[in-house]
Design a protein around this motif. Structure first.
Motif, PDB file in Angstrom:
ATOM      1  N   MET A  21      22.484  10.791  21.220  1.00  0.00           N
ATOM      2  CA  MET A  21      21.261   9.924  20.918  1.00  0.00           C
ATOM      3  C   MET A  21      21.266   9.264  22.184  1.00  0.00           C
ATOM      4  O   MET A  21      20.200   8.858  22.832  1.00  0.00           O
ATOM      5  N   GLY A  22      22.356   8.507  22.741  1.00  0.00           N
ATOM      6  CA  GLY A  22      22.383   7.783  23.976  1.00  0.00           C
ATOM      7  C   GLY A  22      21.651   8.409  25.114  1.00  0.00           C
ATOM      8  O   GLY A  22      20.597   7.842  25.727  1.00  0.00           O
ATOM      9  N   GLU A  71      22.804  11.537  12.700  1.00  0.00           N
ATOM     10  CA  GLU A  71      23.730  10.414  13.002  1.00  0.00           C
ATOM     11  C   GLU A  71      22.635   9.091  13.143  1.00  0.00           C
ATOM     12  O   GLU A  71      21.867   9.217  14.022  1.00  0.00           O
ATOM     13  N   GLU A 162      33.327   7.315  15.122  1.00  0.00           N
ATOM     14  CA  GLU A 162      33.402   8.443  16.377  1.00  0.00           C
ATOM     15  C   GLU A 162      33.581   7.776  17.646  1.00  0.00           C
ATOM     16  O   GLU A 162      33.778   6.587  17.709  1.00  0.00           O
TER      17      GLU A 162
HETATM   18  N1  HCS Z   1      26.513   9.268  18.698  1.00  0.00           N
HETATM   19  C1  HCS Z   1      26.498   8.800  19.863  1.00  0.00           C
HETATM   20  C2  HCS Z   1      27.863   9.157  20.790  1.00  0.00           C
HETATM   21  C3  HCS Z   1      28.144   8.752  21.962  1.00  0.00           C
HETATM   22  S1  HCS Z   1      29.629   9.011  22.527  1.00  0.00           S
HETATM   23  C4  HCS Z   1      25.477   9.328  21.102  1.00  0.00           C
HETATM   24  O1  HCS Z   1      24.991   8.357  21.835  1.00  0.00           O
HETATM   25  O2  HCS Z   1      25.184  10.264  20.814  1.00  0.00           O
END
Ligand code: HCS
Length: 600
Positions: A21-22, A71, A162
């Motif tokens: 996502m980030g 997520e 997580e």
């Molecule tokens: N679910 C988060 C994890 C970052 S370590 C993302 O940004 O994908």
């Protein structure tokens, strides 16, 4: 038709989790105004309020690519993290909105053949209890609680903790999550995902085995690894985890290690191939992607993993306790040695150091015990001259920086035990409970065991006092065992019976013969309850003897109790002699005392 549960789907196939996502947000070419202004620039979680269309778009791209589980965009939506942007009060609103966006997207794509799920994501926060500090255990519990309540209200199907770098944070998280389950009346599956750095441990030092052992009591639906590295660095850890975990195993690596500019280079095909190899070995139940992965990675993964069956055989492991490292309690490493010198009532030097608040020096005593062979450290800070809570609060964080072995937390007060547990990353041992006051102690300590994960010493004392004869020991052990396993839901492997020992070296006639009763008591307990463990505070037996005699008697007694099945011994590891190296005449004298065979 009702949707199959995630658990049911996990039986059928490997489930695909979405990707990053980030890093997807970083690539979305957004400006400060999209986040709600300059001060909020980079606060990804704000986008669920300011640009829900962007988040919805990312979710839908992953669903189109074949993700089964989305997520929520709530990785940093914990009040303690949002406080860095001065918006801690927005936690509830953000989590609620994020859950609703993901829920709507998942429902739009859900079909009978391919139901889609939403996992409410809880990140590690920007503070770790064991490493950086800057937050308390209780504050994290409250923040995770608040976050989870909102995610549940927003309609998520599971909660996912997580990128977990510190098991203490995870423990605070799971306690907050359970509190949310209680207050909402909705219990959801719990997913846990740790992060192992390239050097092979979490940031707070545990390897994957210790991480699992410390969290097993939470009974997660899945446990696994994400972030930090690409798949090849995860290989050994995923193999180990698949070998020991009773739950499903998940793996969602980064698209390789980032280069110096923070770019990730693992292609979709190559990531899918490497993860497919884990599936081929039968290690996987859930797979997806973390930083640097895109919908293209998830598509490749979904298409490739279609051809592989999920891991079916659950893992197993010997009984264990943990600190930063794990200690397995097995036939060939009995007895586990517990260092006794960090006990105020047993060591004058230790008491003086604690009283003088020389916590660093005091923790050196623990280190010396470990250096001399202790596998666990007993910590007792209880004394009328000392503020026990203050001492726990100062001493335990100090000692866990120096030693990696599990802790035995020794106090008669449950609030002190709980305080100690809040500083113990691992699965500690609680010392102790008994039936002296009926079930009072059981009622106070068992909830702590379920909440934090721990083994417990159960001393064979009941309303009538200490059990002396082997029959009395058996009777109290039977009552305790039945209560603990049936009424209090304890795992038998985590029950450690202390059958009591008396100072036979003191010459007091009331103790004559008691050493044999303890040996035979251990033998009987182990025969009836092979899964339960036994423990003795060894130096009790020689209380009242001169030092040299004590060491011999302790060592000889350790030899005989070990033969009878003793699993743990609380000892001064710096002062133990090997049975075989004790001169024969001294050994005989000790054995006459123990077995009461001197007719003179
Ligand atoms: N679910 C988060 C994890 C970052 S370590 C993302 O940004 O994908």
């Amino acid at each position: 038709m009702t949707k199959p549960t995630m658990k049911e789907m996990l039986e059928r196939r490997i489930l695909i989790l979405d990707g990053a996502m980030g890093t997807m947000i970083q690539q979305a070419d957004l400006g400060p105004e999209d986040f709600g202004g300059d001060e909020l620039d980079g606060c990804n979680e704000m986008l669920v309020l300011t640009r829900p269309d962007v988040i919805q778009g990312i979710h839908e791209a992953y669903l189109e690519a074949g993700a089964d589980i989305l997520e929520t965009n709530t990785f940093g939506a914990t009040a303690v993290v949002l406080a860095e942007y001065d918006i801690p009060e927005k936690a509830r609103e953000i989590n609620l909105a994020a859950a609703r966006i993901a829920r709507a997207a998942a429902d739009k794509f859900s079909t009978a053949d391919k139901p889609r799920y939403v996992a409410g994501a809880l990140g590690p926060t920007t503070k770790t209890l064991s490493v950086t500090g800057g937050v308390t255990f209780d504050q994290l519990v409250e923040d995770y609680y608040e976050q989870t309540v909102a995610l549940i209200e927003g309609g998520v199907d599971a909660i996912l903790l997580e990128t977990s770098q510190d098991t203490l944070n995870v423990k605070a998280g799971t306690i907050g999550i359970h509190k949310a389950f209680e207050s909402t009346g909705i219990t959801l599956p719990l997913m846990i995902s740790g992060t192992i750095e390239p050097m092979g441990t979490t940031l707070a030092g545990q390897n994957i085995e210790s991480f699992y052992i410390s969290l097993e009591h939470m009974n997660p639906i899945s446990i696994g690894l994400n972030c930090a590295t690409g798949p090849e660095f995860m290989r050994d850890h995923i193999r180990s985890l698949a070998g020991i975990a009773h739950s499903a195993v998940s793996c969602y690596p980064n698209a390789g290690l980032p280069d110096e500019n923070g770019n990730y280079h693992e292609s979709p095909a190559s990531l899918a191939k490497k993860i497919a190899d884990f599936a081929e070995q039968g290690w996987l139940n859930i797979a997806g992607g973390c930083c640097g992965t895109t919908p293209a990675h998830i598509r490749a993964l979904a298409e490739t993993l279609e051809n592989y069956a999920p891991r079916k055989k659950m893992g197993e492991h010997p009984p264990a306790v943990s600190g930063i490292e794990t200690v397995y309690i097995e036939e060939d490493n009995r007895p586990i040695m517990i260092g006794e010198r960090t006990n105020i009532s047993g060591s004058r030097k230790f008491k003086r150091l604690i009283k003088e608040e020389k916590f660093d020096e005091a923790s050196e005593i623990a280190r010396a015990q470990v250096k001399n062979g202790a596998h666990v450290i007993d910590i007792n800070l209880q004394d009328t001259d000392i503020d026990e809570a203050y001492a726990v609060h100062k001493f335990i964080p100090e000692v866990v920086k120096k030693i990696k072995v599990p802790l035995m937390l020794d106090s008669t007060y449950d609030h002190i035990i709980e305080l100690g547990l809040k500083y113990s990353q691992g699965k500690a041992i609680i010392n102790s409970i008994n039936l002296e006051d009926g079930e009072t102690k059981f009622e106070k300590i068992l909830p702590l065991i379920h909440r934090y994960g721990a083994a417990v010493v159960c001393i064979l004392i009941d309303e009538r006092g200490q059990a002396v004869s082997r029959e009395a020991k058996m009777e109290v052990a039977t009552r305790s065992y039945e209560l603990l396993t049936e009424k209090y839901g304890m795992n038998p492997e985590d029950i450690i019976f202390d059958p009591n020992m008396f100072p036979v070296g003191s010459g007091d006639p009331q103790y004559i013969g008691s050493a044999v009763e303890t040996i035979e008591g251990i033998r009987m307990i182990k025969a009836k309850y092979p899964k339960a463990k036994t423990i003795l505070g060894l130096s009790n037996i020689s209380f009242g003897l001169p030092d040299a005699g004590r060491e011999v008697l302790n060592s000889v007694y350790l030899y005989h109790t070990t033969k009878a099945g003793l699993d743990y011994a609380i000892v001064n590891t710096e002062k133990l002699e090997r049975y075989a190296s004790i001169p024969e005449d001294e050994r005989r004298l000790a054995e006459e005392l123990i077995f009461n065979t001197n007719d003179d």
